[in-house]
Design a protein around this motif. Structure first.
Motif, PDB file in Angstrom:
ATOM      1  N   ILE A   1      16.414  15.412 -22.400  1.00 40.73           N
ATOM      2  CA  ILE A   1      17.150  14.691 -21.166  1.00 40.73           C
ATOM      3  C   ILE A   1      18.430  15.149 -21.278  1.00 40.73           C
ATOM      4  O   ILE A   1      18.846  15.030 -20.268  1.00 40.73           O
ATOM      5  CB  ILE A   1      16.441  12.979 -21.538  1.00 40.73           C
TER       6      ILE A   1
ATOM      7  N   ARG B   1      20.643   9.512 -15.653  1.00 41.97           N
ATOM      8  CA  ARG B   1      19.794  10.563 -16.570  1.00 41.97           C
ATOM      9  C   ARG B   1      19.308   9.694 -16.683  1.00 41.97           C
ATOM     10  O   ARG B   1      17.352   9.635 -16.627  1.00 41.97           O
ATOM     11  CB  ARG B   1      20.241  11.485 -17.317  1.00 41.97           C
TER      12      ARG B   1
ATOM     13  N   ASP C   1      15.133   9.395 -15.435  1.00 40.26           N
ATOM     14  CA  ASP C   1      14.590   9.446 -16.715  1.00 40.26           C
ATOM     15  C   ASP C   1      13.315   8.591 -16.901  1.00 40.26           C
ATOM     16  O   ASP C   1      12.636   8.150 -16.705  1.00 40.26           O
ATOM     17  CB  ASP C   1      15.252   9.896 -18.033  1.00 40.26           C
TER      18      ASP C   1
END
Length: 370
Positions: free
Chosen positions: A116, A59, A63
């Protein structure tokens, strides 16, 4: 739990459906089933530890790519508040982000790092799907600089790991799961993101050590010798031997050739004995409209070309790579002993799949050769 609690007492605390795979594996012995159940929980925790680190790696890498692609630092707007795609795909992305923000807002935690972190693993792996091919080409490929560069390869690996993660989270039995394979895949994806991430994960992972301590093992695999047998498996995914040859009840066949146990350990999908190996029968089968008979005819043709002469034989139909029951060891197991009579196996040898998976060479394999 009382120190006086019996295995039957502990078994009663869990549902019959939950304990069924452990009891089956333990041949109905409650004490062994409970030990397997505890080992499974420890193994799940070890796997989840590696998966947690990998999830953060994935992630954060995605991101970072999206921050750069959307020029977040220059415009001052987080990428997740801007459209990164169009049409239904963007609608789905926005829905997931909005739901996450709403939940965090109620907790007074609606800040960028929390948003996030709270987007699901499924959200991140979905970004690698077919609808986002253009986004992959423009931005997301740079999250996996050490991969093949093909979205399909990365998406397939990450989606498989997402399913494995869900299994760990629930927590389901891992008795029928190829855990060493899943570990290798986690390490592979980590290396795609950063070449230094893989050795770091390898240095801290506990999966290998926990897996090696399985409480009970079955001689569920027969290893047979011969380069001819290995050649035929590679061509037709079968093992052929004389009719009536006796075997213990096993699930798999391993191959010993070139002074090593080969890495592929296929699952036995069917077993047919006393097959007529004549040319006439071969021609009849090849002309058949039935797919299973036609396949047997092709097997006979290929086997005859490799030296199986007319007669009657026993045929084991075996799995191939891609079948979920198929197993591939991390490497071939070299047989280092040499000299007359020192071959690892002469006729056949029974071992456990588990021992094959954790062995470094044939010296690590128990079992009696015949």
């Amino acid at each position: 739990m009382s120190l006086q609690s019996s295995p039957e007492d502990i078994h009663g605390w869990f549902s019959e459906a939950r304990m069924r795979p452990y009891l089956l594996e333990a041949d109905g012995d409650h004490k062994t089933a409970i030990n397997l159940y505890k080992w499974n929980a420890e193994l799940s925790a070890a796997c989840f530890e590696v998966m947690s680190h990998l999830e953060v790696l994935i992630r954060n890498a995605l991101d970072g790519c999206l921050q750069d692609y959307m020029k977040e630092e220059a415009c001052g707007i987080p990428w997740f508040l801007m459209p990164i795609n169009s049409g239904p795909t963007q609608t789905s992305i926005s829905a997931s982000i909005d739901a996450t923000r709403l939940r965090l807002r109620a907790q007074k935690k609606e800040i960028r790092p929390q948003i996030i972190a709270n987007l699901s693993f499924g959200f991140w792996t979905n970004l690698l799907g077919t609808p986002h091919e253009e986004l992959w080409r423009h931005a997301l490929h740079s999250a996996f600089p050490q991969s093949s560069g093909k979205r399909k390869d990365v998406a397939a690996a990450c989606n498989n790991l997402r399913l494995f993660r869900n299994r760990l989270a629930h927590p389901d039995s891992l008795l029928a799961v190829d855990v060493p394979f899943q570990l290798r895949k986690m390490l592979l994806v980590a290396g795609w993101i950063d070449p230094d991430a893989r050795p770091w994960l390898e240095s801290i992972e506990r999966v290998s050590s926990v897996y090696s301590r399985r409480p009970t093992k079955k001689f569920d695999t027969v290893v047979i010798p011969g380069s001819q047998a290995w050649d035929l498996y590679q061509k037709e995914h079968v093992y052929v031997c004389q009719a009536g040859r006796s075997f213990r009840q096993v699930d798999r066949i391993g191959f010993y050739a070139d002074k090593e146990v080969k890495a592929e350990v296929p699952f036995i999908t069917n077993r047919v004995d006393n097959v007529d190996w004549s040319i006439a029968e071969q021609q009849r089968l090849l002309a058949s409209a039935k797919s299973d008979e036609k396949r047997m005819g092709k097997i006979m043709k290929v086997a005859r070309d490799l030296g199986w002469t007319a007669g009657r034989y026993q045929v084991f139909l075996l799995s191939r790579a891609g079948d979920p029951r198929h197993r591939i060891l991390r490497k071939e197991l070299n047989h280092q002993t040499s000299g007359r009579g020192t071959a690892f196996v002469q006729k056949q040898r029974y071992v456990s799949l588990h021992d094959l998976e954790i062995a470094a060479t044939t010296a690590d394999l128990p079992g009696k050769k015949t």
